[in-house]
Design a protein around this motif. Structure first.
Motif, PDB file in Angstrom:
ATOM      1  N   CYS A 100      -2.464  28.707   8.653  1.00 35.34           N
ATOM      2  CA  CYS A 100      -3.330  29.779   9.129  1.00 35.34           C
ATOM      3  C   CYS A 100      -3.114  29.919  10.630  1.00 35.34           C
ATOM      4  O   CYS A 100      -2.852  31.007  11.126  1.00 35.34           O
ATOM      5  CB  CYS A 100      -4.793  29.453   8.828  1.00 35.34           C
ATOM      6  SG  CYS A 100      -5.918  30.716   9.413  1.00 35.34           S
ATOM      7  N   LYS A 129      -6.408  34.105  16.815  1.00 37.33           N
ATOM      8  CA  LYS A 129      -7.163  34.117  15.558  1.00 37.33           C
ATOM      9  C   LYS A 129      -8.433  34.957  15.680  1.00 37.33           C
ATOM     10  O   LYS A 129      -9.226  34.743  16.597  1.00 37.33           O
ATOM     11  CB  LYS A 129      -7.572  32.686  15.172  1.00 37.33           C
ATOM     12  CG  LYS A 129      -6.430  31.745  14.823  1.00 37.33           C
ATOM     13  CD  LYS A 129      -5.534  32.268  13.708  1.00 37.33           C
ATOM     14  CE  LYS A 129      -6.257  32.532  12.397  1.00 37.33           C
ATOM     15  NZ  LYS A 129      -5.344  33.148  11.403  1.00 37.33           N
ATOM     16  N   GLN A 180       1.180  41.116  12.194  1.00 39.95           N
ATOM     17  CA  GLN A 180       0.145  41.266  11.168  1.00 39.95           C
ATOM     18  C   GLN A 180      -1.072  41.929  11.803  1.00 39.95           C
ATOM     19  O   GLN A 180      -1.481  41.552  12.901  1.00 39.95           O
ATOM     20  CB  GLN A 180      -0.209  39.877  10.654  1.00 39.95           C
ATOM     21  CG  GLN A 180      -1.351  39.821   9.666  1.00 39.95           C
ATOM     22  CD  GLN A 180      -1.548  38.393   9.145  1.00 39.95           C
ATOM     23  OE1 GLN A 180      -0.594  37.650   8.925  1.00 39.95           O
ATOM     24  NE2 GLN A 180      -2.793  37.993   8.967  1.00 39.95           N
ATOM     25  N   ARG A 184      -9.913  42.340   9.484  1.00 36.90           N
ATOM     26  CA  ARG A 184     -11.013  42.727  10.380  1.00 36.90           C
ATOM     27  C   ARG A 184     -10.616  43.807  11.370  1.00 36.90           C
ATOM     28  O   ARG A 184     -11.469  44.395  12.026  1.00 36.90           O
ATOM     29  CB  ARG A 184     -11.535  41.484  11.116  1.00 36.90           C
ATOM     30  CG  ARG A 184     -12.261  40.535  10.179  1.00 36.90           C
ATOM     31  CD  ARG A 184     -12.323  39.118  10.709  1.00 36.90           C
ATOM     32  NE  ARG A 184     -12.846  38.219   9.686  1.00 36.90           N
ATOM     33  CZ  ARG A 184     -12.111  37.717   8.693  1.00 36.90           C
ATOM     34  NH1 ARG A 184     -10.827  38.009   8.587  1.00 36.90           N
ATOM     35  NH2 ARG A 184     -12.653  36.929   7.781  1.00 36.90           N
ATOM     36  N   ASP A 267      -2.050  38.363  -0.554  1.00 37.67           N
ATOM     37  CA  ASP A 267      -2.417  37.108   0.094  1.00 37.67           C
ATOM     38  C   ASP A 267      -3.395  36.399  -0.842  1.00 37.67           C
ATOM     39  O   ASP A 267      -4.566  36.766  -0.927  1.00 37.67           O
ATOM     40  CB  ASP A 267      -3.077  37.420   1.446  1.00 37.67           C
ATOM     41  CG  ASP A 267      -3.688  36.191   2.111  1.00 37.67           C
ATOM     42  OD1 ASP A 267      -3.796  35.137   1.458  1.00 37.67           O
ATOM     43  OD2 ASP A 267      -4.080  36.303   3.274  1.00 37.67           O
TER      44      ASP A 267
HETATM   45  C1  PEP Z   1      -5.112  35.247   8.218  1.00 34.26           C
HETATM   46  O1  PEP Z   1      -4.079  35.674   7.698  1.00 34.26           O
HETATM   47  O2  PEP Z   1      -5.215  34.078   8.639  1.00 34.26           O
HETATM   48  C2  PEP Z   1      -6.278  36.130   8.268  1.00 34.26           C
HETATM   49  C3  PEP Z   1      -7.200  36.003   9.214  1.00 34.26           C
HETATM   50  O3  PEP Z   1      -6.274  37.028   7.279  1.00 34.26           O
HETATM   51  P1  PEP Z   1      -7.313  38.233   6.965  1.00 34.26           P
HETATM   52  O4  PEP Z   1      -7.203  39.175   8.111  1.00 34.26           O
HETATM   53  O5  PEP Z   1      -6.820  38.791   5.679  1.00 34.26           O
HETATM   54  O6  PEP Z   1      -8.685  37.605   6.856  1.00 34.26           O
END
Ligand code: PEP
Ligand code: MN
Length: 362
Positions: A100, A129, A180, A184, A267
Motif C-alpha cells: 500500500c 497517501k 494513480q 477519494r 483492485d
Molecule cells: C490505495 O491504492 O492504496 C488506495 C488508497 O486506494 P483507493 O483510492 O481505491 O482507496
C-alpha cells in the motif's frame, strides 16, 4: 443526452465538415473532438436521419451520459494503455502488485523482487497517501519516491503510484510509469485536469460513492486534456453491507465494458479489507473479464504502516499468479508472466488450487 458520431479513420476534413453541417441542421451545434469523432445533444433519431447515409460515418450511438471520448462508440476497438514494456488491454491480463505504501528500503526492495519473481507486470506503492485520519501515516513523500526508484531500477518493473495533490503532478509524472488517481480524488477536477495535461498513463479509481457514469465522466476530463492513456479501476463501493471493507462491484466491470473502450482493472484488496478474501476476489475479477488487477502485497504485512490487514504476504504471489492464469483463461485472456522464475509457476492446476486456502485475517 449525448449522441456520438464516429467517422471512418480515413475520413478527410471535408468529409467531417459535411457530417458537422448535416448534424447542425437539427438546430444543435455539434462538438468536434478529433478527426474522427463528433458529438451532439440533438435527438438520436434526428441525427440518424441527418448523417446515416454518409459513407464516412462508421457509427452513430447514444450515450447514457456526456463522455464522448470515453464512450465505447468513439473507437472501433478497445484502447490499450502502456505500462513499461507491457500493455493493459486487448486480450492480456495484467498484474500490478506491491505494498500500500512505500515504507523502508528493505521493505520496498524485498517486496519488489518478490513481485518480479512471481511474474507480475508492475510494482505499486504509495508515497503520498490519502488517509481518512490526519494523524495516520501520510506516506514518505519525496524520500519514498527515491526508494521506489531504486526498486524500479533493480527489478526493471514499471512503478505505479498515487498522486493526491496537483502540486505533485510534475514531480511524479517525470519519475513514475503510471499515476494513480485514488477513489477519494476521483472527482478532484483540478487534479484530473492537471494529470490530463500530462502524457503519463493513468489508473483512475472509481470513487466508492460514484456511479459508473460519474467514473466515466471523470475519465473524460483526463481524455479531454489529451491524455489517452487511461485505465479505469473498480475497487469496491459503499453499500449497506458492513462485513467487508467495500462491496466489489463486478457488475460494474461488465457495464464499463458496455460503455467504454478504456481498459478496466480490479483492485480486490481495498474491497476485501482482509487478506483471506483477496485471492477469491482477484479470481472473480479475472474470470469476470477484467483486464487485470492491482493487488496489495507486503514482505512483512504485520509491520505494514498502511493496510497491513489486507496485504498478501509476498510468498502468496506465485500461487496467486498461477490461479489467475487459469481464471483469466476462462474469460478468454492470457496472463503472460513478465519474468516469472518461481517454481510454483510450473505446478499443475490441481496442486496449486489445493495449496491456496483463504487465510484468516491477522
Ligand atoms: C490505495 O491504492 O492504496 C488506495 C488508497 O486506494 P483507493 O483510492 O481505491 O482507496
Ligand atoms: Mn491501500
Amino acid at each position: 443526452m449525448t449522441v456520438v458520431i464516429r467517422l471512418h479513420q480515413h475520413a478527410t476534413d471535408r468529409e467531417r465538415s459535411e457530417v458537422v453541417d448535416r448534424a447542425g441542421r437539427t438546430g444543435v451545434l455539434p462538438r468536434i473532438h478529433s478527426s474522427s469523432l463528433v458529438s451532439t445533444t440533438a435527438p438520436l433519431d434526428d441525427i440518424r436521419v441527418a448523417v446515416s447515409d454518409l459513407p464516412q460515418v462508421a457509427q452513430v450511438g447514444k450515450l447514457t451520459a456526456d463522455y464522448p471520448k470515453a464512450a465505447k462508440q468513439s473507437r472501433a476497438i478497445g484502447s490499450v494503455v502502456r505500462l513499461g514494456s507491457t500493455v493493459i488491454g486487448d486480450t492480456g491480463f495484467t498484474v500490478i502488485a506491491g505494498p500500500c505504501s512505500v515504507e523502508t528500503p528493505r521493505q520496498m526492495m524485498v517486496t519488489a523482487r518478490a513481485v518480479r519473481d512471481a511474474g507480475a507486470h508492475a510494482l505499486r506503492g504509495g508515497v503520498f497517501k490519502p488517509r481518512t485520519s490526519p494523524y495516520a501515516f501520510q506516506g514518505l513523500g519525496q524520500s519514498g519516491l527515491d526508494l521506489a526508484r531504486d526498486a524500479r531500477e533493480d527489478t526493471g518493473l514499471p512503478f505505479v503510484t498515487e498522486v493526491v495533490d496537483v502540486r505533485d503532478v510534475e514531480l511524479l509524472a517525470e519519475s513514475v510509469d503510471m499515476l494513480q488517481i485514488g477513489a477519494r480524488n476521483m472527482q478532484n477536477f483540478a487534479l484530473l485536469r492537471e494529470v490530463g495535461a500530462t502524457r503519463v498513463p493513468v489508473l483512475l479509481k472509481r470513487g466508492f460513492g460514484a456511479t459508473v457514469d460519474e467514473t466515466l465522466l471523470a475519465a473524460e476530463y483526463l481524455l479531454d486534456g489529451g491524455n489517452d492513456q487511461v485505465v479505469i479501476c473498480e475497487r469496491g463501493i459503499r453499500t449497506f453491507e458492513s462485513s467487508y471493507r467495500f462491496t466489489l462491484d463486478m457488475a460494474a466491470v461488465a457495464v464499463f465494458r458496455e460503455r467504454t473502450h478504456l481498459p478496466v482493472l480490479v483492485d480486490p484488496s481495498h474491497a476485501a479489507g482482509e487478506r483471506g478474501r483477496v485471492i477469491p476476489l482477484a479470481l472473480a475479477a479475472a474470470a469476470g473479464g477484467a483486464d487485470g488487477i492491482i493487488v496489495e502485497s507486503h514482505c512483512d504485512p504485520a509491520t505494514a504502516l498502511c493496510d497491513g490487514k489486507q496485504a498478501l504476504p509476498v510468498a502468496d504471489l506465485p500461487e496467486l499468479m498461477h490461479r489467475l492464469m487459469l481464471a483469466a483463461s476462462a474469460a478468454g485472456r492470457r496472463l503472460e508472466p513478465l519474468t516469472g522464475t518461481h517454481p510454483t509457476m510450473l505446478l499443475p492446476a490441481p496442486i496449486a488450487a489445493e495449496r491456496i486456502r483463504p487465510e484468516k485475517a491477522s
